[in-house]
Design a protein around this motif. Structure first.
Motif, short mmCIF file in Angstrom:
data_model
loop_
_atom_site.label_atom_id
_atom_site.label_comp_id
_atom_site.label_asym_id
_atom_site.label_seq_id
_atom_site.Cartn_x
_atom_site.Cartn_y
_atom_site.Cartn_z
N ASN A 80 0.86 -1.20 0.00
CA ASN A 80 0.00 0.00 0.00
C ASN A 80 0.89 1.23 0.00
O ASN A 80 1.40 1.65 1.04
CB ASN A 80 -0.92 -0.02 1.21
CG ASN A 80 -1.92 1.14 1.20
OD1 ASN A 80 -2.03 1.85 0.21
ND2 ASN A 80 -2.64 1.32 2.30
N PHE A 81 1.04 1.81 -1.20
CA PHE A 81 1.85 3.01 -1.32
C PHE A 81 0.94 4.22 -1.08
O PHE A 81 0.18 4.63 -1.96
CB PHE A 81 2.48 3.06 -2.71
CG PHE A 81 3.61 4.06 -2.80
CD1 PHE A 81 4.91 3.69 -2.50
CD2 PHE A 81 3.37 5.37 -3.21
CE1 PHE A 81 5.96 4.60 -2.60
CE2 PHE A 81 4.40 6.29 -3.29
CZ PHE A 81 5.69 5.90 -2.98
N SER A 82 1.02 4.81 0.11
CA SER A 82 0.06 5.87 0.52
C SER A 82 0.77 7.17 0.84
O SER A 82 0.40 7.88 1.77
CB SER A 82 -0.75 5.41 1.74
OG SER A 82 0.12 5.06 2.80
N GLU A 83 1.80 7.51 0.06
CA GLU A 83 2.49 8.79 0.21
C GLU A 83 2.56 9.46 -1.15
O GLU A 83 2.66 8.79 -2.19
CB GLU A 83 3.89 8.59 0.76
CG GLU A 83 3.92 7.99 2.17
CD GLU A 83 5.34 7.83 2.67
OE1 GLU A 83 6.26 8.33 1.99
OE2 GLU A 83 5.53 7.20 3.72
N PRO A 84 2.46 10.81 -1.17
CA PRO A 84 2.54 11.49 -2.47
C PRO A 84 3.83 11.15 -3.22
O PRO A 84 3.82 11.02 -4.45
CB PRO A 84 2.45 12.97 -2.11
CG PRO A 84 1.75 12.98 -0.79
CD PRO A 84 2.20 11.77 -0.08
N SER A 85 4.96 11.03 -2.50
CA SER A 85 6.24 10.67 -3.14
C SER A 85 7.15 10.06 -2.07
O SER A 85 7.03 10.37 -0.88
CB SER A 85 6.90 11.89 -3.79
OG SER A 85 7.24 12.82 -2.78
N ARG A 86 8.03 9.14 -2.54
CA ARG A 86 8.98 8.50 -1.64
C ARG A 86 10.24 8.15 -2.43
O ARG A 86 10.18 7.76 -3.59
CB ARG A 86 8.39 7.23 -1.04
CG ARG A 86 9.35 6.51 -0.09
CD ARG A 86 8.80 5.19 0.36
NE ARG A 86 7.61 5.35 1.19
CZ ARG A 86 6.96 4.32 1.73
NH1 ARG A 86 7.38 3.09 1.52
NH2 ARG A 86 5.90 4.53 2.48
N LEU A 87 11.38 8.27 -1.72
CA LEU A 87 12.67 7.91 -2.30
C LEU A 87 13.06 6.52 -1.79
O LEU A 87 13.30 6.34 -0.60
CB LEU A 87 13.75 8.93 -1.92
CG LEU A 87 15.17 8.61 -2.38
CD1 LEU A 87 15.27 8.55 -3.92
CD2 LEU A 87 16.15 9.66 -1.85
N LEU A 88 13.09 5.53 -2.72
CA LEU A 88 13.52 4.19 -2.36
C LEU A 88 15.03 4.12 -2.52
O LEU A 88 15.59 4.51 -3.57
CB LEU A 88 12.86 3.15 -3.27
CG LEU A 88 11.37 2.89 -3.06
CD1 LEU A 88 10.86 1.86 -4.06
CD2 LEU A 88 11.12 2.41 -1.65
N THR A 89 15.74 3.63 -1.50
CA THR A 89 17.21 3.55 -1.51
C THR A 89 17.63 2.13 -1.20
O THR A 89 16.97 1.41 -0.43
CB THR A 89 17.82 4.50 -0.48
OG1 THR A 89 17.23 4.25 0.79
CG2 THR A 89 17.57 5.96 -0.87
N CYS A 90 18.76 1.74 -1.84
CA CYS A 90 19.35 0.42 -1.69
C CYS A 90 20.70 0.56 -1.01
O CYS A 90 21.50 1.44 -1.35
CB CYS A 90 19.49 -0.25 -3.06
SG CYS A 90 20.24 -1.90 -3.04
N TYR A 91 20.99 -0.34 0.02
CA TYR A 91 22.20 -0.25 0.82
C TYR A 91 23.01 -1.55 0.70
O TYR A 91 22.44 -2.64 0.57
CB TYR A 91 21.86 -0.03 2.30
CG TYR A 91 21.30 1.34 2.62
CD1 TYR A 91 22.12 2.31 3.17
CD2 TYR A 91 19.97 1.64 2.35
CE1 TYR A 91 21.60 3.56 3.46
CE2 TYR A 91 19.45 2.88 2.62
CZ TYR A 91 20.27 3.84 3.19
OH TYR A 91 19.77 5.08 3.48
#
Length: 832
Positions: free
Chosen positions: A94-105
C-alpha cells in the motif's frame, strides 16, 4: 539493525552521496533500481529490485548484504532467483504517500547507500461538474462558461475546453491553464442562433475524464441588460390601471423577439395595504398596462426581462412611481371611542385606522367627525385622532373619509353610557426583543366579553401620546405590539373588555421594551439638619430621562473618619439618624432601574452642635417630666397611705382589730354551756395557739428575761382577789398609758410529752390586746375571773386559782374547772 529517520531534507543528502558513487554516470556504478513505473496510483502496490554491478568497489572479494530503507528502518529484501546475492527485491503493498525515495544499501559491518529512485503516487482525474454557459450581449459580446473541477489528483493534470458546432460538426479545442475553471469565447467563434455543444476534458498519467456535454443555442443563454422604465401613468378612463413605458439598453435595442417581462408593484403607503402585484407576460411591446389596482393609490414599480423561459433574468430596473385615478373612499374604518364624564358635557376621544375592507381610493384623504349624519362637523383632520365635546344624551358619533373625488359612507360609532362592568384581570407585559412588547391578560370572572381593545400610549413628561389600538377577539388572551415600539421609552398598555352593553374599565401597566440606567440622577436637598439627624429629599426624574422603571434609591453617606453607611428608600425622601454632632458628612444618591444604576453628585453637609438653647429645650421637658412623676408619687402616697404602708413595711397583726373581740358574740355561744345567773357571754375556747420548741438553755434564758421584765410591775399590782371590781393593770395605775401585752407559750421540750410543764411567757409586744379594756366580769360565784393577764411559771393549774375567796360547791370547798378558763383550756396538751 540500525534505524535511519527519513525526511525530504535527508533525501537531498542521499542523492548527493549517490552521485559520489557514480550513480549519475560520472564514475563506476555500484547498483541500479528497477521498477515497473515510477508513477503509481495512490494506495496501490509497488515492487522494485536492486541489482549490484560486478565492478562495484564495495562488493569485491568480500561478503555483503543488500538492504532497503523502508518505514524509517533498514529491512532485508528477497533474493532474486539465479542471482548470487547481487540482486534484492522489495514489495510495498500500500503506497500511501505522495512521493517517496527508495534507496538500496550494501551492508558489511556498516551500511552504505548505493542506489536510489523517487516514486510518486496520485489519483486519476475526476469529471468536472456544474458546467454552465451564459451569453453576454453587451460589447464585447462573449460566451462565458464555467465549471467545478474535480478533486486534486496530486500529480500534473491537463484541462481542455471543447466547442462543437452541431450543424457543421466542427470542433474547437481550448487549452486551460492549471488552476483555472472558466473560459470566455469571443463572439466571432460561435453563432447566436445556431445549436452548439460544449464539454471539458481532464487528463493525466493515470487516466482521463470528460464532463457532461452541454447543448444549447447561445441566444437562449443570453442575459439581457437591465431594462429602463421611462414613465408610469394612469390609464385614461380606467380606474385602478397604470401604464408602464420601458426600453432595453441601446446595445440590445435590436432584440425584437418576444420577451418575458416581470413587473413588480408595491403601494408607497404601507399603512393603506400590503398588497403587491407581480405580472409576467411575453410581448415585444414597449408599453405594459397593469389593472386591478387600488384607486387613487401611489405605486412603486420595477421590472426585469428575459429572452425565454430557459434564459436567465436580467437585473431589476430602476424604481418608478405612478398613481391610479382617484375614486371616493369605500369601506368602513376600525374605531375606538373613549368617553370621559364631565359636569355639563362629556369629553370624547375618537381614534381610527383603516380596516381590511377600507379603500382610501385617493392620495390625500381627510376624515370628518360629526354627531349626526348631516350635522356640522366636530373634527376635520388628515390624522387618525380627534377629541371633542358631546352632550350626555349623545348615543352615536359618525366618521367619514373624504378625498378630492367624494366621501365614504359614514361609520357609526356607538357612545356607551358609564355602567358598572368588570375589567380584565391579571395583566402582564414583558419585552419581546428590543422593539416589541408581549401582552397577556385574563378574562373577567363571571362575565362573557364579546372582545377586547388593546391600547398603547407613549408616556411623556406632561401627558401621554396615543400610539395604536387593536380590536381583538373574545377568545384571544395575548397580543404582540411591535408597531412604533422603541427601547428606553415608557408605554402605557391598557386592555378594555367589550360587552354588549358597553366597555369595561381598563387594566393598565407601564412597560419598557428595553431598559438601561437613567440619563440623569436627582440632586439631594437637605430639608432638616440637626446635631444627630438630617432629612433628605430630591426631585423626581423626568419620564423622558428615566430609561426604565425606577426600582429604588440608595443614599450613601460617609463621615470624616471614612465610616460609610447606606440607607435604601423607595420614596423620594429619607432620614439619616444617629449622626455625630458638629461633623462633616458626604452624601451620594444612587438611582436604579432593572437595566442599570446611576450615581449622582456628592453633596456635603455639616451637622449642628448641641448649644444652650438645645440643652434648655431638652432639660425643661426632662425636669417637667420628673416633677410630674414626683407629684404623682406624692399624691399617691397621701391618698393611698395605707397601701403604701403595707408595701413598705411588713404586715404585723393588730390585736385591736383581731377576731378575739368577736368571741363573746352571740354567734360563738353555741358551743358554751348556758349560764343562768350571768348576763355576760361566756368566752369560748381558743381554736389555735402558737407552739415554739426550744432547748432547755433557751427556755431558761427566755424565762429569766421575761421574769425580770414582769417583776417591775408586781410592785404595783398583784394578782387580784375575788370581789375586785376591776383588775389592776400590770403596767401601772393608768391602764390606757401602756397596752396590755399578750402571751406566747413556750415548751422546753417537744409538746407531745406531758412533763415538764409548759412555760407561759409574756410577750414583748406593746400592741394592745383590745382597743379598750372592759372591766372584768364577775364569775358566777361573785369573783373576778382570775385567768385574765395571768403570769406564772412552774405552778400547777390548781394553785393558780387558790386565791379566790368564794366557794363554788355546796359543801364550801372550791372547785376549779378547765371549762371555766377557756384560755388555759386551749393550752392543754392531750396525749394523742
Amino acid at each position: 539493525m540500525t534505524a535511519y529517520p527519513w525526511s525530504s531534507a535527508f533525501a537531498l543528502l542521499v542523492l548527493a552521496q549517490l552521485k559520489g558513487h557514480g550513480v549519475d554516470g560520472e564514475g563506476p556504478s555500484c547498483a541500479e533500481i528497477h521498477t515497473a513505473t515510477p508513477l503509481v496510483q495512490f494506495g496501490s502496490a509497488v515492487s522494485a529490485s536492486c541489482l549490484i554491478t560486478e565492478d562495484c568497489p564495495l562488493a569485491k572479494d568480500t561478503e555483503f548484504d543488500v538492504r532497503w530503507h523502508h518505514n524509517n528502518e533498514l529491512v532485508q529484501g528477497t533474493i532474486t532467483a539465479n542471482a548470487s546475492r547481487r540482486a534484492s527485491q522489495i514489495f510495498i503493498s500500500n503506497f500511501s504517500e505522495p512521493s517517496r525515495l527508495l534507496t538500496c544499501y550494501i551492508c558489511q559491518g556498516g551500511c552504505q547507500v548505493v542506489a536510489g529512485l523517487v516514486i510518486r503516487a496520485g489519483f486519476p482525474p475526476s469529471c468536472p461538474q456544474n458546467l454552465s454557459c451564459q451569453t453576454n450581449l453587451t460589447k464585447p459580446e462573449t460566451l462565458h462558461c464555467s465549471w467545478t473541477p474535480g478533486s486534486d489528483t496530486l500529480i500534473p493534470t491537463n484541462y481542455s475546453f471543447h466547442l462543437v458546432n452541431m450543424r457543421s460538426l466542427q470542433m474547437t479545442n481550448y487549452s486551460i491553464q492549471p488552476g483555472v475553471n472558466h473560459i470566455s469565447i469571443p463572439r466571432t467563434e460561435f453563432l447566436l442562433y445556431s445549436e452548439m455543444q460544449v464539454f471539458v476534458k481532464v487528463q493525466n498519467s493515470l487516466g482521463q475524464a470528460t464532463s457532461q456535454p452541454l447543448t444549447f443555442i447561445p441566444m437562449e443563454k443570453a442575459k439581457l441588460d437591465m431594462p429602463r422604465i421611462k414613465r408610469v401613468k394612469p390609464e385614461p378612463g380606467k380606474y385602478g390601471c397604470l401604464t408602464h413605458s420601458w426600453s432595453l439598453s441601446d446595445d440590445q435595442a435590436w432584440v425584437m423577439s418576444k420577451l418575458d417581462i416581470e413587473l413588480h408593484l408595491k403601494p408607497v403607503d404601507n399603512t393603506v395595504t400590503d398588497e403587491e402585484k407581480a405580472l409576467v407576460r411575453k410581448r415585444n411591446k414597449r408599453n405594459v398596462v397593469q389593472c386591478d389596482l387600488l384607486h387613487g393609490t401611489e405605486y412603486q414599480a420595477q421590472m426585469r426581462v428575459r429572452y425565454q423561459q430557459s434564459s436567465p433574468w436580467s437585473e431589476w430596473s430602476n424604481q418608478a412611481r405612478g398613481t391610479t385615478l382617484e375614486k371616493a373612499p369605500t369601506g368602513y374604518l376600525d374605531t375606538w371611542l373613549k368617553v370621559t364624564p364631565g359636569q355639563h358635557y362629556n369629553t370624547a376621544e375618537l381614534v381610527w385606522k383603516p380596516s381590511k375592507q377600507f379603500r382610501a381610493n385617493g392620495k390625500n384623504v381627510s376624515y370628518v367627525v360629526s354627531l349626526k349624519k348631516m350635522s356640522a362637523r366636530r373634527c376635520f383632520t388628515q390624522g387618525n385622532h380627534c377629541t371633542f365635546k358631546i352632550s350626555k344624551a349623545a348615543q352615536k358619533v359618525y366618521l367619514k373619509a373624504v378625498n378630492a373625488v367624494g366621501k365614504s359612507r359614514p361609520t357609526e360609532v356607538p357612545v356607551y353610557s358609564k355602567i358598572a362592568l368588570k375589567q380584565a384581570c391579571s395583566l402582564s407585559v414583558r419585552p419581546d426583543g428590543d422593539s416589541a412588547l408581549l401582552v397577556h391578560w385574563g378574562s373577567p370572572p363571571d362575565s362573557s366579553p364579546i372582545g377586547y381593545v388593546l391600547e398603547c400610549r407613549q408616556q411623556h413628561d406632561s401627558n401621554s401620546f396615543f400610539i395604536s389600538f387593536h380590536l381583538l377577539d373574545r377568545n384571544q388572551s395575548s397580543a404582540l405590539l411591535a408597531d412604533g415600539i422603541e427601547p428606553y421609552i415608557p408605554y402605557n398598555i391598557s386592555v378594555y373588555p367589550k360587552y354588549e352593553e358597553g366597555v369595561g374599565p381598563p387594566c393598565t401597566e407601564v412597560a419598557y421594551s428595553k431598559q438601561k440606567a437613567p440619563s440623569i440622577a436627582p440632586t439631594i436637598k437637605f430639608l432638616v439638619i440637626s446635631d444627630s439627624h438630617t432629612e433628605l429629599s430630591w426631585d423626581d426624574i423626568p419620564v423622558s430621562k428615566r430609561n426604565g422603571i425606577i426600582q429604588g434609591y440608595r443614599v450613601y453617606y460617609e463621615d470624616e473618619d471614612g465610616n460609610m453607611e447606606m440607607r435604601e428608600a423607595t420614596e423620594r425622601r429619607v432620614v439619616l439618624r444617629d449622626l455625630k454632632p458638629h461633623t462633616r458628612y458626604k452624601a451620594l444618591l444612587m438611582v436604579s432601574t432593572s437595566g442599570g444604576s446611576l450615581n449622582g453628585s456628592v453633596e456635603t453637609l455639616q451637622t449642628g452642635s448641641v448649644d444652650a438653647l438645645g440643652i434648655v429645650l431638652i432639660g425643661i421637658p426632662t425636669c417637667v417630666g420628673i416633677t410630674l412623676v414626683f407629684i404623682i408619687i406624692l399624691l399617691t402616697t397621701l391618698t393611698k397611705h395605707e397601701w403604701l404602708k403595707r408595701f413598705l413595711w411588713p404586715k404585723i397583726p393588730d390585736p385591736a382589730n383581731s377576731s378575739i373581740r368577736k368571741w363573746s358574740t352571740t354567734e360563738l355561744l353555741q358551743d358554751c354551756p348556758p349560764q343562768r345567773d350571768s348576763m355576760e357571754p361566756v368566752l369560748v375556747f381558743l381554736s389555735h395557739f402558737s407552739v415554739v420548741d426550744l432547748t432547755d438553755k433557751e427556755v431558761d434564758k427566755l424565762v429569766q428575761t421575761n421574769k425580770d421584765h414582769w417583776l417591775r410591775h408586781e410592785r404595783d399590782s398583784d394578782l387580784y382577789s375575788c370581789g375586785s371590781s376591776q383588775p389592776p393593770s400590770p403596767f401601772g395605775s393608768d391602764s390606757t398609758s401602756e397596752p396590755v401585752p399578750y402571751a406566747t407559750l413556750v415548751f422546753s421540750g417537744p409538746y407531745q410529752s406531758q412533763p415538764p410543764p409548759p412555760a407561759y411567757l409574756r410577750s414583748e409586744s406593746t400592741q394592745p390586746l383590745l382597743e379598750e379594756e372592759e372591766p372584768p366580769s364577775p364569775t358566777p360565784f361573785g369573783c373576778v375571773r382570775p385567768y385574765e393577764n395571768v403570769a406564772t411559771q412552774g405552778k400547777d393549774e390548781e394553785h393558780i386559782f387558790s386565791e379566790c375567796d368564794e366557794t363554788a360547791g355546796v359543801d364550801g370547798t372550791r372547785h376549779q374547772r378547765w371549762e371555766d378558763f377557756p384560755l388555759l383550756n386551749s393550752l392543754a396538751v392531750k396525749d394523742v
